[in-house]
Design a protein around this motif. Sequence first.
Motif, PDB file in Angstrom:
ATOM      1  N   LYS A  74      50.450  49.859  62.409  1.00 18.56           N
ATOM      2  CA  LYS A  74      49.180  49.833  61.675  1.00 18.56           C
ATOM      3  C   LYS A  74      48.414  51.132  61.918  1.00 18.56           C
ATOM      4  CE  LYS A  74      45.160  47.243  60.440  1.00 18.56           C
ATOM      5  NZ  LYS A  74      44.480  45.965  60.428  1.00 18.56           N
ATOM      6  N   TYR A 181      50.659  39.888  61.020  1.00 19.69           N
ATOM      7  CA  TYR A 181      49.823  41.009  61.462  1.00 19.69           C
ATOM      8  C   TYR A 181      48.575  41.210  60.622  1.00 19.69           C
ATOM      9  CZ  TYR A 181      54.206  41.816  63.853  1.00 19.69           C
ATOM     10  OH  TYR A 181      55.325  41.648  64.613  1.00 19.69           O
ATOM     11  N   ASP A 182      48.397  40.410  59.573  1.00 20.26           N
ATOM     12  CA  ASP A 182      47.227  40.602  58.729  1.00 20.26           C
ATOM     13  C   ASP A 182      46.543  39.264  58.424  1.00 20.26           C
ATOM     14  OD1 ASP A 182      45.612  42.502  57.451  1.00 20.26           O
ATOM     15  OD2 ASP A 182      46.558  42.122  55.514  1.00 20.26           O
ATOM     16  N   ASN A 183      46.923  38.219  59.137  1.00 22.44           N
ATOM     17  CA  ASN A 183      46.324  36.898  58.969  1.00 22.44           C
ATOM     18  C   ASN A 183      46.443  36.341  57.556  1.00 22.44           C
ATOM     19  OD1 ASN A 183      45.607  37.003  61.621  1.00 22.44           O
ATOM     20  ND2 ASN A 183      43.431  37.333  61.270  1.00 22.44           N
TER      21      ASN A 183
HETATM   22  C1  LIG Z   1      43.464  37.772  62.730  1.00 21.93           C
HETATM   23  O1  LIG Z   1      42.832  36.666  63.317  1.00 21.93           O
HETATM   24  C2  LIG Z   1      42.651  36.798  64.709  1.00 21.93           C
HETATM   25  C3  LIG Z   1      42.125  35.494  65.254  1.00 21.93           C
HETATM   26  O2  LIG Z   1      41.227  34.889  64.355  1.00 21.93           O
HETATM   27  C4  LIG Z   1      41.699  37.981  64.984  1.00 21.93           C
HETATM   28  O3  LIG Z   1      41.511  38.143  66.353  1.00 21.93           O
HETATM   29  C5  LIG Z   1      42.312  39.230  64.402  1.00 21.93           C
HETATM   30  O4  LIG Z   1      41.423  40.317  64.528  1.00 21.93           O
HETATM   31  C6  LIG Z   1      42.637  39.046  62.936  1.00 21.93           C
HETATM   32  N1  LIG Z   1      43.402  40.208  62.490  1.00 21.93           N
HETATM   33  C7  LIG Z   1      43.170  40.808  61.332  1.00 21.93           C
HETATM   34  C8  LIG Z   1      44.049  41.969  61.020  1.00 21.93           C
HETATM   35  O5  LIG Z   1      42.293  40.452  60.562  1.00 21.93           O
END
Ligand SMILES: *[C@@H]1O[C@H](CO)[C@@H](O)[C@H](O)[C@H]1NC(C)=O
Length: 480
Positions: A74, A181-183
Amino acid sequence: MPSKAHWKFAVKVFFLSIGFNVIISFEPWYVGLLFKGSVRQKTDDRLSVSGTEYPEGELLWCTLSDRSWGRVCKFRNLCYMHINGEFALFHGNTAKTGHEQDAQLLGNRLIKDIVSLTSALGAEFPFNLAHISIDNIVPGKLKYFNYRSGSYHLFRAFNVGNTAHAIHDDLLPVFYTLSRYDNLTEEPTSTLIYWRELSLNKLMGFYQLFSQGEPISQNDLTFEPEESLTCFQDIIVGLSTETLWYQWGLPGFEPEGALKGSNATSSHIAKFTGYVRKRMGLPLRCPIANDYGIIFIRKKTRLILNEEKLSEVLSKTLQLEMRELSLEKNTFKEIIKTVSCAKVLVGMHGAMMIFPIFLPPSSFVLELHPYAINPRNFTPYKTAVELSGMDIEYRAWRNMNRSNTVTHPTEALHRGGISHLSKEEQERITNLTEIRPHQCCQHPEVQFRLYQDTLIDIPSVVNILTNTQFYKNRNGKFST
Ligand SMILES: *[C@@H]1O[C@H](CO)[C@@H](O)[C@H](O)[C@H]1NC(C)=O
Ligand SMILES: *[C@@H]1O[C@H](CO)[C@@H](O)[C@H](O)[C@H]1NC(C)=O
Ligand SMILES: *[C@@H]1O[C@H](CO)[C@@H](O)[C@H](O)[C@H]1NC(C)=O
Ligand SMILES: *[C@@H]1O[C@H](CO)[C@@H](O)[C@H](O)[C@H]1NC(C)=O
């Protein structure tokens, strides 16, 4: 405990007329599978050279440290330089920061093969990155600036236009990479950059399901002036190999077959198919009174010459209605909707046979193979439906009777033609009763046999059907 590791890249670069030969290293630290490591400390995110501002680039983290295939990284403020087609991260004046690593970070360098942009084993298209001190930018060389804010995912589509390749090589890995990796869960979180000059045509809608904005091709960036810079705010580069189950026999690798060390399971498939259905607005449950099978029809090549008769016999033997679907006549949405609730799926070996991954549990797949094609040597679809946990019964049928095949020797090579070859070579190919395991792509003997039309021997198909667990279960049900 975080452990330390070093990456050392020996690099030779000639960029914007300045050449350096250096070794750089940085110390990432592990967080589970991920390691985080900044190429340099972030100070200010704007760098300035003679009035032009450049966004300061950062490598936020990468996965894996032992190979670029399957590595995902990333970046923040990754820039594409139109003048030479390279990606770059810009960093500031080294003297000012006093950062230790910067002692070695003098000038520009190209870090090669950080990530493989394709997921196909052996087609590892390297992602190279120039790491550039703004001190070394020749004024005027990079002066037009497009800043694209938001999140992006950069990869390279492997075999553009082929549905099976799109799903196996690109979209499952994209989905899995972005989920991890991107939720990504229900809505796209990033815009896809599929890094090919080709258009995705009919498959665009499929890629669109995973993309926040219109997917971006390499071509979309070619209309900018040479001195342009296009920078992406947050960008994930590369594809996880976690969901792959097949390798396509690229040169230097074994003939095509199930991928050794594959980690793909039915749960990867179920999450993916669930996401696709939801994004397509398809119902999550099947109607109760659904009792039908599907016969996939290819309209142009590799035809089933007695498809009506086959369909009729399937229907009679399995006691269900058979519906016909084809890529030419049906949309992806119609195909996925119909497959998602079917009990049986029958079709000729070919890209459409990727759709059985959408079948419900306890269903049955019959894959047909033309003459001289040994099903054991062509197993992308068998491997998919037999992944651990899939609960789909699979059978292969192959034409064993040479008089039931129609070849196309005068077509183009990609459609099975062999008339461009010497008489003797043509005769050798025609004589073969089984083609050997092969390396990819477009071998005349493979193409010649793959592109035959087939008159299906009905009794041998019925014999396969009546020996399946699927048949026995249904027959038990209907005779009591
Ligand atoms: C994904 O979710 C986690 C937990 O909610 C968070 O800590 C993380 O920053 C998020 N990652 C992105 C890329 O948004
Ligand atoms: C499967 O998982 C193992 C263990 O995490 C890993 O070493 C391997 O590279 C994975 N295989 C693929 C094809 O990604
Ligand atoms: C092969 O097919 C031909 C024509 O359909 C048929 O006459 C012949 O009996 C078949 N041969 C075998 C061994 O089944
Ligand atoms: C093809 O088969 C025929 C008949 O069996 C044989 O006479 C001929 O030599 C073979 N040709 C080649 C190139 O193998």
